[in-house]
Design a protein around this motif. Structure first.
Motif, mmCIF file in Angstrom:
data_model
loop_
_atom_site.group_PDB
_atom_site.id
_atom_site.type_symbol
_atom_site.label_atom_id
_atom_site.label_comp_id
_atom_site.label_asym_id
_atom_site.label_seq_id
_atom_site.Cartn_x
_atom_site.Cartn_y
_atom_site.Cartn_z
ATOM 1 N N UNK A 1 64.008 45.034 37.528
ATOM 2 C CA UNK A 1 63.047 45.357 36.494
ATOM 3 C C UNK A 1 61.996 44.292 36.293
ATOM 4 N N UNK A 2 62.278 43.076 36.747
ATOM 5 C CA UNK A 2 61.360 41.952 36.564
ATOM 6 C C UNK A 2 60.669 41.536 37.861
ATOM 7 N N UNK A 3 60.763 42.346 38.898
ATOM 8 C CA UNK A 3 60.128 42.010 40.178
ATOM 9 C C UNK A 3 58.619 41.837 40.074
ATOM 10 N N UNK A 4 58.012 42.445 39.064
ATOM 11 C CA UNK A 4 56.563 42.318 38.884
ATOM 12 C C UNK A 4 56.130 40.869 38.687
ATOM 13 N N UNK A 5 57.054 39.975 38.292
ATOM 14 C CA UNK A 5 56.723 38.580 38.010
ATOM 15 C C UNK A 5 56.513 37.756 39.281
ATOM 16 N N UNK A 6 57.016 38.223 40.411
ATOM 17 C CA UNK A 6 56.900 37.464 41.658
ATOM 18 C C UNK A 6 55.429 37.334 42.037
ATOM 19 N N UNK A 7 55.025 36.098 42.320
ATOM 20 C CA UNK A 7 53.650 35.809 42.702
ATOM 21 C C UNK A 7 52.759 35.415 41.539
ATOM 22 N N UNK A 8 53.260 35.533 40.322
ATOM 23 C CA UNK A 8 52.467 35.174 39.143
ATOM 24 C C UNK A 8 52.843 33.774 38.664
ATOM 25 N N UNK A 9 51.913 33.072 38.016
ATOM 26 C CA UNK A 9 52.231 31.768 37.443
ATOM 27 C C UNK A 9 53.206 31.920 36.282
ATOM 28 N N UNK A 10 54.233 31.086 36.262
ATOM 29 C CA UNK A 10 55.246 31.153 35.208
ATOM 30 C C UNK A 10 54.660 30.693 33.876
ATOM 31 N N UNK A 11 55.014 31.409 32.827
ATOM 32 C CA UNK A 11 54.599 31.052 31.473
ATOM 33 C C UNK A 11 55.638 31.618 30.509
ATOM 34 N N UNK A 12 55.556 31.191 29.269
ATOM 35 C CA UNK A 12 56.481 31.697 28.257
ATOM 36 C C UNK A 12 56.296 33.199 28.065
ATOM 37 N N UNK A 13 55.049 33.658 28.123
ATOM 38 C CA UNK A 13 54.771 35.076 27.945
ATOM 39 C C UNK A 13 55.346 35.900 29.100
ATOM 40 N N UNK A 14 55.158 35.417 30.325
ATOM 41 C CA UNK A 14 55.697 36.122 31.490
ATOM 42 C C UNK A 14 57.220 36.148 31.432
ATOM 43 N N UNK A 15 57.821 35.048 31.029
ATOM 44 C CA UNK A 15 59.275 34.967 30.913
ATOM 45 C C UNK A 15 59.795 36.017 29.938
ATOM 46 N N UNK A 16 59.157 36.140 28.796
ATOM 47 C CA UNK A 16 59.587 37.114 27.790
ATOM 48 C C UNK A 16 59.378 38.543 28.281
ATOM 49 N N UNK A 17 58.260 38.816 28.948
ATOM 50 C CA UNK A 17 58.019 40.151 29.498
ATOM 51 C C UNK A 17 59.080 40.500 30.544
ATOM 52 N N UNK A 18 59.391 39.544 31.414
ATOM 53 C CA UNK A 18 60.390 39.771 32.459
ATOM 54 C C UNK A 18 61.776 39.967 31.850
ATOM 55 N N UNK A 19 62.091 39.188 30.808
ATOM 56 C CA UNK A 19 63.388 39.317 30.150
ATOM 57 C C UNK A 19 63.544 40.720 29.579
ATOM 58 N N UNK A 20 62.521 41.185 28.886
ATOM 59 C CA UNK A 20 62.585 42.528 28.298
ATOM 60 C C UNK A 20 62.675 43.600 29.375
ATOM 61 N N UNK A 21 61.898 43.455 30.440
ATOM 62 C CA UNK A 21 61.889 44.461 31.507
ATOM 63 C C UNK A 21 63.219 44.521 32.246
ATOM 64 N N UNK A 22 63.928 43.402 32.310
ATOM 65 C CA UNK A 22 65.214 43.377 33.005
ATOM 66 C C UNK A 22 66.377 43.763 32.096
ATOM 67 N N UNK A 23 66.124 43.830 30.784
ATOM 68 C CA UNK A 23 67.183 44.153 29.837
ATOM 69 C C UNK A 23 68.093 42.980 29.514
#
Length: 106
Positions: A46-68
């Motif tokens: 669910x969080x595969x969309x994060x690959x290739x993007x710069x890590x940030x607190x916002x991206x981390x939270x989006x990925x956490x929610x998307x992965x459940x």
């Protein structure tokens, strides 16, 4: 004398075991909300969309929610980590430039 030592040993063991059974979370990156139907367990796909993007607190939270997941963390190349597996934790692995290279659970 033996009873005193036995009592102290019992008290020491109880104290150690009480310290091991914390009920709270240990990081600021954790959140109690989880996707419905997975009991807070991580689904890294669910969080595969994060690959290739710069890590940030916002991206981390989006990925956490998307992965459940209940909690998430960013792992840098030389970070020291423990090897325990946590089914409710999402890991975003980044390269030296801070770009996400891998998404996994644990």
């Amino acid at each position: 004398m033996f009873r005193t030592r036995a009592s102290l040993a019992t008290l020491l063991v109880a104290t150690v075991l009480a310290g091991c059974s914390t009920g709270g979370s240990s990081g600021s990156n954790s959140a109690p909300a989880a996707a419905a139907g997975n009991d807070g367990r991580c689904e890294a796909s669910g969080a595969d969309f994060a690959i290739g993007k710069p890590a940030s607190a916002e991206l981390l939270e989006q990925a956490r929610k998307a992965s459940g997941s209940q909690m998430a963390r960013i792992l840098k190349p030389h970070d020291v980590i423990t090897l325990e597996y946590r089914s409710e934790r999402l890991n975003l692995n980044v390269d030296d430039k801070g770009v996400v290279t891998r998404v996994n659970c644990g």
